[in-house]
Design an enzyme around this catalytic site. Structure first.
Site, PDB file in Angstrom:
ATOM      1  N   ASP A 261       0.833  -1.203   0.000  1.00 21.95           N
ATOM      2  CA  ASP A 261       0.000   0.000   0.000  1.00 21.95           C
ATOM      3  C   ASP A 261       0.868   1.254   0.000  1.00 21.95           C
ATOM      4  OD1 ASP A 261      -2.945   1.118   0.784  1.00 21.95           O
ATOM      5  OD2 ASP A 261      -1.392   2.251   1.835  1.00 21.95           O
TER       6      ASP A 261
ATOM      7  N   LYS B 263      -2.664   5.853  -4.125  1.00 25.24           N
ATOM      8  CA  LYS B 263      -3.726   6.813  -3.814  1.00 25.24           C
ATOM      9  C   LYS B 263      -3.544   8.101  -4.610  1.00 25.24           C
ATOM     10  CE  LYS B 263      -3.488   4.993   0.880  1.00 25.24           C
ATOM     11  NZ  LYS B 263      -2.159   4.374   0.738  1.00 25.24           N
TER      12      LYS B 263
ATOM     13  N   PRO C 247      -3.177   0.444  12.175  1.00 19.84           N
ATOM     14  CA  PRO C 247      -3.879  -0.409  13.141  1.00 19.84           C
ATOM     15  C   PRO C 247      -3.217  -0.461  14.511  1.00 19.84           C
ATOM     16  CG  PRO C 247      -2.701  -1.758  11.532  1.00 19.84           C
ATOM     17  CD  PRO C 247      -2.637  -0.347  11.037  1.00 19.84           C
TER      18      PRO C 247
END
Length: 290
Positions: A46, A76, A200
């Site tokens: 990512d 992104k 997270p």
């Protein structure tokens, strides 16, 4: 093994449940980080235009020896791009920097430009539709296998769902122990949108939380492992970030289950007081109002 597990997006594309984030890793070194992650067994990387390391990610994937079709690559579209023409150019630039024929998932990084993040007086509805149209076209042209958003609230998602052609397949948001945005997660579930949890472990801030440490000891795992397992049990994709290979291995060694009772305890914990040295970043700062 969690590294082999996937969710299925609304268009049938499989997305690995555990990914390796590369936020704040310099382009000059990220290629080795990506190689290490792929060597450990990760198949989901990512990145983002604003991370300024897409070229290094592409180099790392090529140098890894892992077949491109076996790797799920996310990038992104910059949150500052709210113009169709600019978005079209930016999508092609990401493809060029990654040196790839296609991107597995591309998402709008933020509903507002970062300087105006969470400014409720302007949701940039028209600008997001412009950016979304560019992503839709790239998706139809098979430059991108799946499209989605990040940091979008329900009102921002509704704008795309009601006025766009293709429903977002993913919403990547901040989710960790003490911060679970249940309303938007419930809405995403109703709409068939997969939620991805970035940070997270709360950018490291959760690791010294007394209750988290106590519960981690109960399961004979680290606070980081407990935190990653927690967001997975919420039904999200987990995107921890690490530059160290041993930490990557540990983050994936989460073959245990948090009991329903303990999930309830974790769900009830109040928001952490601080996100550390990067507390002033828009995605963190927004939680603490004067």
């Amino acid at each position: 093994m969690i590294l082999d597990e996937t969710y299925i997006l609304s268009n049938g594309v499989k997305i690995p449940k555990l990914g390796a984030g590369v936020w704040m890793i310099d382009d000059e070194v990220v290629d080795q980080v990506v190689k290490d992650a792929l060597d450990v067994g990760y198949r989901h990387i990512d990145t983002a235009q604003s991370y300024r390391n897409e070229e290094g990610v592409g180099r790392g994937i090529k140098a890894s020896g892992v077949d491109r079709k076996d790797i799920f690559v996310t990038t992104k579209l910059s949150g500052n791009i709210k113009d169709y023409g600019e978005a079209v150019k930016a999508i092609d630039k990401s493809l060029a920097r990654l040196d790839m024929d296609y991107i597995d998932l591309m998402i709008i990084h933020s509903p507002q430009p970062w300087a105006e993040f969470r400014d409720e007086s302007n949701h940039y509805f028209e600008g997001n539709l412009e950016a979304w149209r560019a992503l839709e076209e790239a998706y139809k042209a098979k430059k991108i296998r799946a499209i989605g958003v990040s940091n979008f609230e329900q009102i921002d998602l509704e704008n795309l769902i009601e006025n766009g052609e293709i429903k977002p397949m993913v919403n990547q948001i901040l989710v960790h122990i003490t911060n679970v945005p249940n309303d938007v997660m419930k809405y995403c579930e109703e709409q068939g949108i997969v939620v991805e949890a970035y940070s997270p472990i709360a950018h490291g801030a959760i690791l010294d939380h007394p209750k988290v440490k106590e519960m981690a000891e109960k399961y004979a795992v680290s606070p980081a492992q407990l935190s990653i397992r927690y967001v997975l049990q919420l039904g999200t994709v987990a995107l921890p970030k690490s530059t160290k290979k041993d930490h990557m291995k540990a983050n994936a060694a989460i073959d245990f289950t948090i009991s329903a009772e303990d999930m309830e305890i974790l769900n009830g914990l109040p928001l952490i007081e601080h996100y550390g040295k990067d507390h002033e970043m828009p995605v963190f700062k927004t939680f603490y109002k004067d």
